[in-house]
Write a protein that holds these residues in place. Sequence first.
Motif, PDB file in Angstrom:
ATOM      1  N   THR A 186     -47.747   6.400-129.937  1.00 51.69           N
ATOM      2  CA  THR A 186     -48.087   7.761-129.024  1.00 51.69           C
ATOM      3  C   THR A 186     -49.142   7.519-127.764  1.00 51.69           C
ATOM      4  O   THR A 186     -50.057   6.781-128.135  1.00 51.69           O
ATOM      5  CB  THR A 186     -48.325   9.137-129.542  1.00 51.69           C
ATOM      6  OG1 THR A 186     -49.439   8.640-130.496  1.00 51.69           O
ATOM      7  CG2 THR A 186     -47.024   9.555-130.501  1.00 51.69           C
ATOM      8  N   HIS A 187     -48.949   8.066-126.600  1.00 47.47           N
ATOM      9  CA  HIS A 187     -49.845   7.777-125.523  1.00 47.47           C
ATOM     10  C   HIS A 187     -50.655   9.183-125.201  1.00 47.47           C
ATOM     11  O   HIS A 187     -49.947  10.016-124.750  1.00 47.47           O
ATOM     12  CB  HIS A 187     -48.914   7.211-124.424  1.00 47.47           C
ATOM     13  CG  HIS A 187     -48.198   6.076-124.635  1.00 47.47           C
ATOM     14  ND1 HIS A 187     -48.837   5.031-124.928  1.00 47.47           N
ATOM     15  CD2 HIS A 187     -46.620   6.259-124.689  1.00 47.47           C
ATOM     16  CE1 HIS A 187     -47.605   4.204-125.356  1.00 47.47           C
ATOM     17  NE2 HIS A 187     -46.485   4.784-125.045  1.00 47.47           N
ATOM     18  N   ARG A 188     -51.969   9.029-125.854  1.00 50.57           N
ATOM     19  CA  ARG A 188     -52.734  10.491-125.610  1.00 50.57           C
ATOM     20  C   ARG A 188     -53.435  10.170-124.375  1.00 50.57           C
ATOM     21  O   ARG A 188     -54.264  11.083-123.961  1.00 50.57           O
ATOM     22  CB  ARG A 188     -53.405  10.751-126.693  1.00 50.57           C
ATOM     23  CG  ARG A 188     -52.422  11.003-128.039  1.00 50.57           C
ATOM     24  CD  ARG A 188     -53.285  11.572-129.199  1.00 50.57           C
ATOM     25  NE  ARG A 188     -52.346  11.590-130.293  1.00 50.57           N
ATOM     26  CZ  ARG A 188     -51.413  12.432-130.478  1.00 50.57           C
ATOM     27  NH1 ARG A 188     -50.730  13.407-129.663  1.00 50.57           N
ATOM     28  NH2 ARG A 188     -50.601  12.240-131.797  1.00 50.57           N
ATOM     29  N   VAL A 189     -53.819   8.783-124.085  1.00 46.99           N
ATOM     30  CA  VAL A 189     -54.871   8.561-123.140  1.00 46.99           C
ATOM     31  C   VAL A 189     -54.308   7.821-122.243  1.00 46.99           C
ATOM     32  O   VAL A 189     -53.477   6.888-122.346  1.00 46.99           O
ATOM     33  CB  VAL A 189     -55.850   8.119-123.831  1.00 46.99           C
ATOM     34  CG1 VAL A 189     -57.327   7.511-122.793  1.00 46.99           C
ATOM     35  CG2 VAL A 189     -56.683   8.969-125.078  1.00 46.99           C
ATOM     36  N   ALA A 190     -54.442   7.927-120.690  1.00 46.75           N
ATOM     37  CA  ALA A 190     -54.169   6.962-119.656  1.00 46.75           C
ATOM     38  C   ALA A 190     -55.162   6.008-119.484  1.00 46.75           C
ATOM     39  O   ALA A 190     -56.159   6.306-119.164  1.00 46.75           O
ATOM     40  CB  ALA A 190     -53.912   7.856-118.574  1.00 46.75           C
ATOM     41  N   TYR A 191     -54.875   4.828-120.066  1.00 45.00           N
ATOM     42  CA  TYR A 191     -56.038   3.842-119.988  1.00 45.00           C
ATOM     43  C   TYR A 191     -55.990   2.902-118.700  1.00 45.00           C
ATOM     44  O   TYR A 191     -56.843   2.553-118.210  1.00 45.00           O
ATOM     45  CB  TYR A 191     -55.618   2.675-121.107  1.00 45.00           C
ATOM     46  CG  TYR A 191     -55.918   3.041-122.379  1.00 45.00           C
ATOM     47  CD1 TYR A 191     -57.185   3.054-123.000  1.00 45.00           C
ATOM     48  CD2 TYR A 191     -54.737   3.669-123.355  1.00 45.00           C
ATOM     49  CE1 TYR A 191     -57.531   3.804-124.036  1.00 45.00           C
ATOM     50  CE2 TYR A 191     -54.999   4.087-124.644  1.00 45.00           C
ATOM     51  CZ  TYR A 191     -56.506   4.281-124.873  1.00 45.00           C
ATOM     52  OH  TYR A 191     -56.706   4.647-126.100  1.00 45.00           O
ATOM     53  N   LEU A 192     -54.749   3.000-117.923  1.00 42.74           N
ATOM     54  CA  LEU A 192     -54.818   2.128-116.741  1.00 42.74           C
ATOM     55  C   LEU A 192     -55.275   3.289-115.606  1.00 42.74           C
ATOM     56  O   LEU A 192     -54.944   4.355-115.590  1.00 42.74           O
ATOM     57  CB  LEU A 192     -53.419   1.725-116.597  1.00 42.74           C
ATOM     58  CG  LEU A 192     -52.866   0.563-117.588  1.00 42.74           C
ATOM     59  CD1 LEU A 192     -51.603   0.110-117.037  1.00 42.74           C
ATOM     60  CD2 LEU A 192     -53.751  -0.337-117.455  1.00 42.74           C
TER      61      LEU A 192
END
Lengths: 315, 575
Positions: A186-192
């Motif tokens: 799951t993607h909770r944070v936009a790292y890029l």
Amino acid sequence: MPSPRLVVESWDPSYGAPLAPDEALAPSEGQVDCDAEPGPWEPRPGEDDGVAQVCFVDGVRRIDARLAIPRADGMPIPGIAGSHAVGAVVWDRLGRRSEVDHIRTRRLAVFSSGAEAEVPGEPPVSFDVESEPSDDPDRLVARFHGSMRRAEAELIAELADHGTFVIGDGPVNDTRRREVVGYVKTHRVAYLPPERAGIVGQLAPGLRTPLFVLGAGGTFARWSWYQRLPLPEVRHAWSGVVRCEAPGSLPLVDAARLADRTAALLPLVAAPVHTDPRAPQNLVPIGALERRLRHALGDQRLVYRALLHAVEGAA
Amino acid sequence: MTDERVGRVLGTRDATTRAFRVLVDDDRYLQLDDLVELRTDVPEAGEVATYGIVTEVSATYEGATYDTDTRRIAEEGTLPAETVRTAEVAITRVDPEVWVSPHPGERVRRAVDAERDKALYVDEMRRPLPIGIGRDERPVFLDLDFFDGVKGGHMSISGISGVATKTSFALFFLRMLTGSPAVVGEGATNLRVLVFNVKGEDLLWLDRPNAHFDAAAREGWDRLGVTPEPFPSVSFWAPARARAGGVVVPDASGRLEGVEAFRWTPREFIDEGLLRFLFTDAGDQRNQLSFVEERVRSQLKRWAADLVGEPGAVVLRQPGPGGHTTPVADVDDGDLVVREFSDLVTALESLLDPTDGTDPDPAWTGRVQGGTIAAFVRRLYAAQHRLGHLIGAGESRRIDRHKSQVSVVAIQNLHDLAQRFVVGALLQEVFTEKEQTGQRLPLSVIVLDELNKYAPRDGASPLKEMLVDIAQRGRSLGVLLVGAQQTASRVAQEVMENAAIRVAGRLDAAEAERPEYGWMLPSTRARARLLKPGTMVVSQPSIPVPIVASFPFPPWATRAEEVDHSDDPDPFDAP
């Protein structure tokens, strides 16, 4: 104004979404270094280096009962009793077979407010006891979850120490220099940063982004990359995308090798959409492992009954 | 002793008093018909042994949920799974008789030696007769008490034709029966067997060695404990040939030497009331034909007088009040002399339907309609054509069933009507003889194929009556029927129901589903269509489940080409 296009996510709704909406891709904290791997910022092909054995490690947990320690002078002290199990699927790529192994179960009771009480019972239904200083009831579950994560980490470390390539569920939490990959569904944070994030939409199955570093400069730096798993159709830019991590202590060349390998291998074990409510991200070996681990926890009603009888018998 | 453990009682499905499943150990296997045994510690009752027989085995991937998982498990190896092999077991026995289910997780062992005997109740059989070889290469036994009338009687054999299993099994069984006097006991003395060869000529070589008999077949017979030899004491009988120019020669095309011709004299025909066996069409009972026949039959007995100097022939004359007491010496042209069947037909026609227009004597006709008389006479003419040659004056040429242990009667060349006549006449002879003694011993065994022809399910006939009578009362009189048929559903129910021993070879798929085969387990029925020649399913009252057994190749020839001539004397050798 035309209505925006609509898509349906492939996950079963009861599991949430691969893109958590409430914290949708909020800017990540800490430093992200997007220039860690030389070369142009564009998708690159994975490469299967023929690694002979791959271990997938995962854990499951279940709250079996809510407990309480009565107090003469006020509210009872809450506690929980739960069971968790961790284990590994050993994928023998040469022998073309997989096997579930190293199953470890633990039953644990956690009480809040630093209270402790003995929980009666005998194997196979006997509980360890821990206490949580805080009186926040949510912390009980977090503490219990932490116990499972520790058991996972121990198993990953053990397998990796034997030189096995390990793919663990969730971020890596041990940055020692070993062939371990963390697998985040799951993607909770936009790292890029926004100007770099477009690359995700260009990923085809088997390709990965260049490596970037999370927590750059800190003590808990990890290598990370995105890759896409095969889907019958790509419905939006993040369909079937997973993020992987590798320990920051690995040299770039080793991290890149692991990333290439993982980018090539994961599509082979991605779950077909109809077989798993969290397809394709819930990998075939992990799905099977979770079923076996849940089975290893034993029947919840039986555990509950055994606990009830033990407590009543002791009273 | 080797460890016979094969697995454990499965705990994910109910174990009952009828069946349970076994989780088979990784290094073991169980196959169909294997016998197993286990012990359960039952509260209060103590240790209870359960015996059973494997009726189905299955294998599956545990952990596979989707059909395509098979590919992920077996081909790609990405999905972990375990191969699980289980076996379904039908319980044959619990000892002591505490009818509880076995406990899940109990160790299951292969039943060998004494345990195997217990699983098959051999230990409780007073006279166990081997009737085949089980899949474990050991003999399967039949409780003879249930065949020879002590507790039950008769055997019924079903199976499709063409694979020659029915007759082969019947003969094999006879060989075991006649070759095991120690098991048969007192019944072995003067045991007599009457075998009808109704088609082909397979039974005409029982006394000749089979050239194809090999070492493997010998081994099978050794296991059964009977010396593999042709039948030692057989006589062959064939009906007298029609139009033989006054000479009585046997009508058996395949084999001539050692075959004796048989027929009945008019005297025997009348005395034994064989007339009734000319009216064996199921339809004959519906009209008044049987009424006329009964009248005529008893009138013939009263009117027939012997002729001096002509054995077997009779003259029909109205008797005095005391009946005929002395043979008639003088006959003139007006006398109704019966030397051949045609004479009888002519005589009866003149009595029943006088040509001078006068009314027939009601003592003969019983006042039935003229049409019925005509129909009766028509039947006689038809019979004359079909079997007239079986009746003739002269020395008695009837079958001597006491000449040898086995008498084979070759009726395959006869018309259906004549076949029924011969079968009826002989069955009546055997049954009457036993009825007169009222004793069960000595035993008389009758082997009859195509039973549906002689005792069909629908309709009535004197022959069917005879067979039903044998089925119902033969047990206590020592008359034992070994009947065979292609379809049990076409045979009179009373005959089927009275057979204590039921045997089936390969069955037609639709036939196997009929209620007549309710004695088979569903799994056995499913297999019945796949049984190989030489393999039979046997059910007997002493074992609650049917057992599959095979029987070895016969040491006797079943065709002229099979006869082994190596022991024949050289015709060119000087005596």
